[in-house]
Design a protein around this motif. Structure first.
Motif, PDB file in Angstrom:
ATOM      1  N   GLU A 108       0.848  -1.199   0.000  1.00  0.00           N
ATOM      2  CA  GLU A 108       0.000   0.000   0.000  1.00  0.00           C
ATOM      3  C   GLU A 108       0.880   1.245   0.000  1.00  0.00           C
ATOM      4  N   ALA A 109       0.326   2.338  -0.487  1.00  0.00           N
ATOM      5  CA  ALA A 109       1.078   3.595  -0.519  1.00  0.00           C
ATOM      6  C   ALA A 109       1.378   4.063   0.898  1.00  0.00           C
ATOM      7  N   THR A 110       2.612   4.510   1.131  1.00  0.00           N
ATOM      8  CA  THR A 110       2.955   5.127   2.408  1.00  0.00           C
ATOM      9  C   THR A 110       2.830   6.649   2.257  1.00  0.00           C
ATOM     10  N   GLU A 111       3.150   7.352   3.335  1.00  0.00           N
ATOM     11  CA  GLU A 111       3.113   8.821   3.278  1.00  0.00           C
ATOM     12  C   GLU A 111       4.383   9.393   2.661  1.00  0.00           C
ATOM     13  N   LEU A 112       5.238   8.519   2.088  1.00  0.00           N
ATOM     14  CA  LEU A 112       6.569   8.947   1.643  1.00  0.00           C
ATOM     15  C   LEU A 112       6.727   8.883   0.128  1.00  0.00           C
ATOM     16  N   ALA A 113       7.646   9.666  -0.373  1.00  0.00           N
ATOM     17  CA  ALA A 113       7.997   9.633  -1.791  1.00  0.00           C
ATOM     18  C   ALA A 113       9.483   9.936  -1.916  1.00  0.00           C
ATOM     19  N   LEU A 114      10.040   9.666  -3.088  1.00  0.00           N
ATOM     20  CA  LEU A 114      11.425  10.025  -3.341  1.00  0.00           C
ATOM     21  C   LEU A 114      11.475  11.481  -3.794  1.00  0.00           C
ATOM     22  N   CYS A 115      12.512  12.173  -3.373  1.00  0.00           N
ATOM     23  CA  CYS A 115      12.625  13.602  -3.681  1.00  0.00           C
ATOM     24  C   CYS A 115      12.856  13.785  -5.181  1.00  0.00           C
ATOM     25  N   PRO A 116      12.011  14.583  -5.859  1.00  0.00           N
ATOM     26  CA  PRO A 116      12.143  14.693  -7.308  1.00  0.00           C
ATOM     27  C   PRO A 116      13.108  15.783  -7.779  1.00  0.00           C
ATOM     28  N   ALA A 117      13.509  16.678  -6.910  1.00  0.00           N
ATOM     29  CA  ALA A 117      14.408  17.768  -7.315  1.00  0.00           C
ATOM     30  C   ALA A 117      15.187  18.227  -6.094  1.00  0.00           C
ATOM     31  N   GLY A 118      16.475  18.423  -6.285  1.00  0.00           N
ATOM     32  CA  GLY A 118      17.398  18.642  -5.177  1.00  0.00           C
ATOM     33  C   GLY A 118      16.929  19.597  -4.104  1.00  0.00           C
ATOM     34  N   CYS A 119      16.459  20.777  -4.490  1.00  0.00           N
ATOM     35  CA  CYS A 119      16.214  21.816  -3.486  1.00  0.00           C
ATOM     36  C   CYS A 119      14.813  21.764  -2.882  1.00  0.00           C
ATOM     37  N   HIS A 120      13.907  20.908  -3.385  1.00  0.00           N
ATOM     38  CA  HIS A 120      12.524  20.945  -2.903  1.00  0.00           C
ATOM     39  C   HIS A 120      12.350  20.768  -1.395  1.00  0.00           C
ATOM     40  N   PRO A 121      13.122  19.874  -0.723  1.00  0.00           N
ATOM     41  CA  PRO A 121      12.898  19.731   0.719  1.00  0.00           C
ATOM     42  C   PRO A 121      13.215  20.997   1.508  1.00  0.00           C
ATOM     43  N   LEU A 122      13.958  21.904   0.891  1.00  0.00           N
ATOM     44  CA  LEU A 122      14.343  23.124   1.603  1.00  0.00           C
ATOM     45  C   LEU A 122      13.143  24.029   1.891  1.00  0.00           C
ATOM     46  N   TYR A 123      12.201  24.117   0.939  1.00  0.00           N
ATOM     47  CA  TYR A 123      11.155  25.152   1.034  1.00  0.00           C
ATOM     48  C   TYR A 123      10.206  24.963   2.221  1.00  0.00           C
ATOM     49  N   PRO A 124       9.741  23.722   2.500  1.00  0.00           N
ATOM     50  CA  PRO A 124       8.896  23.585   3.704  1.00  0.00           C
ATOM     51  C   PRO A 124       9.652  23.991   4.971  1.00  0.00           C
ATOM     52  N   ALA A 125      10.990  23.812   4.941  1.00  0.00           N
ATOM     53  CA  ALA A 125      11.776  24.146   6.134  1.00  0.00           C
ATOM     54  C   ALA A 125      11.940  25.653   6.311  1.00  0.00           C
ATOM     55  N   LEU A 126      11.594  26.433   5.292  1.00  0.00           N
ATOM     56  CA  LEU A 126      11.726  27.892   5.389  1.00  0.00           C
ATOM     57  C   LEU A 126      10.393  28.577   5.668  1.00  0.00           C
ATOM     58  N   ARG A 127       9.339  27.767   5.905  1.00  0.00           N
ATOM     59  CA  ARG A 127       8.014  28.329   6.112  1.00  0.00           C
ATOM     60  C   ARG A 127       8.033  29.415   7.185  1.00  0.00           C
ATOM     61  N   GLY A 128       7.263  30.468   6.951  1.00  0.00           N
ATOM     62  CA  GLY A 128       7.161  31.522   7.948  1.00  0.00           C
ATOM     63  C   GLY A 128       7.593  32.853   7.365  1.00  0.00           C
ATOM     64  N   VAL A 129       7.787  33.811   8.262  1.00  0.00           N
ATOM     65  CA  VAL A 129       8.152  35.152   7.816  1.00  0.00           C
ATOM     66  C   VAL A 129       9.666  35.257   7.663  1.00  0.00           C
ATOM     67  N   LEU A 130      10.059  35.781   6.516  1.00  0.00           N
ATOM     68  CA  LEU A 130      11.470  35.930   6.181  1.00  0.00           C
ATOM     69  C   LEU A 130      11.856  37.363   6.526  1.00  0.00           C
ATOM     70  N   HIS A 131      12.717  37.533   7.526  1.00  0.00           N
ATOM     71  CA  HIS A 131      13.055  38.907   7.909  1.00  0.00           C
ATOM     72  C   HIS A 131      14.163  39.486   7.055  1.00  0.00           C
ATOM     73  N   LYS A 132      14.955  38.604   6.458  1.00  0.00           N
ATOM     74  CA  LYS A 132      15.942  39.082   5.477  1.00  0.00           C
ATOM     75  C   LYS A 132      16.080  38.014   4.414  1.00  0.00           C
ATOM     76  N   GLU A 133      16.631  38.396   3.270  1.00  0.00           N
ATOM     77  CA  GLU A 133      16.776  37.416   2.203  1.00  0.00           C
ATOM     78  C   GLU A 133      17.756  36.330   2.637  1.00  0.00           C
ATOM     79  N   ARG A 134      17.527  35.119   2.111  1.00  0.00           N
ATOM     80  CA  ARG A 134      18.377  33.993   2.501  1.00  0.00           C
ATOM     81  C   ARG A 134      19.084  33.438   1.277  1.00  0.00           C
ATOM     82  N   ARG A 135      20.326  33.005   1.474  1.00  0.00           N
ATOM     83  CA  ARG A 135      21.061  32.267   0.437  1.00  0.00           C
ATOM     84  C   ARG A 135      21.595  31.013   1.094  1.00  0.00           C
TER      85      ARG A 135
END
Lengths: 305, 82
Positions: free
Chosen positions: A116-143
């Motif tokens: 059966e399907a789990t809640e998991l998938a393989l990451c399709p693009a290198g940087c995608h996991p980064l964006y959920p980790a940046l959720r919220g208000v950005l007080h300055k630009e990030r690199r």
């Protein structure tokens, strides 16, 4: 040279790499075991990218190959590239169904119907996991420098299309102008970095391989706005022209999808440069030969070989 | 035809402005039409007008303004211009 001749030349390059045990074939098409020789080259490339990024980045992160399945929905990847997705299924039914699984195995039947399907998938693009980790208000630009890993389901014997690969990225999140500046600045820096390794590349406006008829419209829009620029090396005839790095402007796509907002309440814009480290290594073997000890001194020195 | 196009844009375009105020040549992308919204608009137009956009018309400019969409629909339905 006829196209048959080119095909033969390219198959010959793959055979040569496998013959020299720089890469080893596995039972799965498009999946390889990598030698220490290959990885030493990759490590050298990674170091060069890190050096080029070091002055601007405020963080360095190593991103996972496995992500929450919901990431594929929110990023839009599933709607754009359903044919490339890898979702993870597991045996979740417990002991009641175990006998059926074993029976299917014994009779060499279809045991996958027990999964059966789990809640998991393989990451399709290198940087995608980064964006959920940046959720919220950005007080300055990030690199952020990100060591990403990706899986795309497109099995083939083309070494430039390994099923899993690494993308060494520098990601910008902040203002619309900052995102465009990040894209434009990195086109030149990536070209110069690759040129220092003896790899001549051309910047080419590109589109992602969006799926199907609707995808044609999305690809046309991406090209019209020059949102994706690839640095393409022409190493014919040994390998087909291939993108070694790509620079992408996402506008506010990820900012909206993952709730990353600027201090002014607007969704953040983002852009990234991604270096395909396996492809760059392949290009080096194609350009300079199968024996890194015989590569030009300046290239060896830059790579720390 | 224009009213029906406006209705589709209102339902699927997610524009930053009121579709009733749209001029013929106003750039829909500048007014907030996203890539995915343009796909939804295209599908809705196909359903409402019983047409299918061929691949050579699946371009950004086809959906770039009210006038461009009307032109495309005239080509597809074979109707003469008013």
């Amino acid at each position: 040279v006829s196209s048959d001749g080119l095909e033969e030349e390219r198959a010959g390059f793959r055979d040569a790499l496998l013959g020299a045990r720089i890469l080893l074939a596995s039972d799965a098409k498009g999946v390889y075991l990598r030698s220490a020789t290959f990885e030493a080259v990759v490590a050298g490339i990674d170091r060069l990218v890190s050096e080029a990024a070091s002055e601007e980045v405020d963080d360095r992160l190593y991103l996972p190959l496995v992500v929450a399945r919901s990431l594929l929905e929110r990023s839009g990847f599933l709607a754009s590239f359903p044919d490339l997705v890898g979702a993870i299924w597991g045996f979740l039914a417990g002991e009641a169904s175990f006998a059926e699984l074993l029976a299917a195995l014994d009779s060499q039947g279809d045991w996958t119907s027990q999964l059966e399907a789990t809640e998991l998938a393989l990451c399709p693009a290198g940087c995608h996991p980064l964006y959920p980790a940046l959720r919220g208000v950005l007080h300055k630009e990030r690199r952020v420098e990100a060591f990403g890993q990706a899986f795309r389901h497109e099995p083939s014997n083309d070494l430039a299309r390994m099923l899993t690969f690494r993308q060494h990225e520098v990601v910008y999140v902040g203002s619309p102008q900052g995102a465009v500046a990040h894209r434009d600045g990195w086109v030149a820096r990536a070209k110069s970095l690759l040129g220092g390794l003896g790899l001549d590349t051309e910047p080419v406006v590109a589109s992602d391989p969006f799926f199907g008829r609707l995808g044609a419209l999305l690809a046309s829009q991406q090209e019209d706005e020059a949102l994706k620029i690839e640095l393409v090396a022409n190493l014919a005839p040994r390998v087909a022209p291939m993108a070694l790095a790509s620079v992408n402007c996402h506008r506010d796509h990820f900012g909206r999808a993952f709730g990353i907002v600027r201090a002014n309440d607007e969704p953040a814009h983002s852009a990234c440069v991604g270096f395909g480290v396996e492809r760059i290594a392949l290009a080096l073997f194609a350009a300079h030969g199968l024996e890194p000890r015989a590569w030009p001194g300046s290239v060896r020195e830059r790579l720390g070989l | 035809v224009d009213e029906e196009i406006r209705a589709v844009l209102a339902a699927h375009g997610r524009l930053a402005v009121d579709v009733a105020s749209l001029g013929d040549d106003d750039d829909l992308y500048e007014l907030g039409l996203s890539s995915y919204a343009s796909v939804r608009v295209m599908l809705a137009l196909e359903e409402r007008f019983q047409v299918e956009f061929p691949s050579e018309m699946l371009r950004r400019r086809t959906f770039s303004s009210l006038g461009a969409i009307r032109e495309a629909l005239f080509v597809l339905t074979g109707a003469s211009k008013p």
